[in-house]
Design a protein around this motif. Sequence first.
Motif: not given
Length: 287
Positions: A89-97, A101-110
Amino acid sequence: MADKITKVGKGVLRRSVARFLGRREFLFSPLVALYGGLFLLPISIIFKMSYEGGLAGFERITSSLVFSRVVENTIAISMTTTALSVVLGYFLAALLWKSRGTKRLLIFGFVLLPFWTSVLIKNFAWIFMLQDNGVINTALMSVGLIDSPLQLMHNRFAVIVGTVHYMLPYAVFPIYASMLTIDTRLDRAARSLGARGWSTFWHITLPLTRPGIYAASLLVLIISSSFYVTPVILGGPRQMMVANLVYYYTNTLIDFASGAALSIIILAAASVLIVVYVSLPKEGQNG
């Protein structure tokens, strides 16, 4: 004289009531009463049932060999799930952070897709992946890495995979929320002073996200320790957890006193975890 005192008392009472009704907290009082009643009433019923016949229910629970085995399973599975969920979750949260734009929305969706999906659907999807003729074993055998199917189902490994998949969103969002409070200028300032990426993370990012890590760990640990469906579908009798034991006492043995006593033990353990969380230092937490 008595009438005057009565009038003064009524006036004070009216002003007190008007002052209370004018406070914003009064608007939340129906909600607090509703949720308080929905929480306290079942708890009081469970307490009453657990003490029927004295402490006999607690004695039957603690003296059972199954109880020690179930506690061991619950601690091992929930602790492993918490560690893996928080790290991933830390890695995913850092990736979101860091994304925009669109990349953040896609990660949020997954991240949200498992959150919106039923636990039964997720568990049966993992059966399709982990069974002897499932996707993983078929792929490994087709490339020649294994000669016979691996035993990936009906064991602790399968239960942990299912629980981590379910709990991952619960770990991502508290950590991500703590990352949003970090001033991005701190990272640039550290780099301008010669700090490298790992040093910046260790001395700046990690301490400031520690409250999110604490919150995610507590949330994942409490929820994963009370799993019922995943150990039944992906595990088996040897991977029984505390919630499964409560069901066994109440529905198979029809021993409501022991089931209620076990529920009280679970509630006490969760309360201890919350007290420990509250006592932890909150470095980096603003406000």
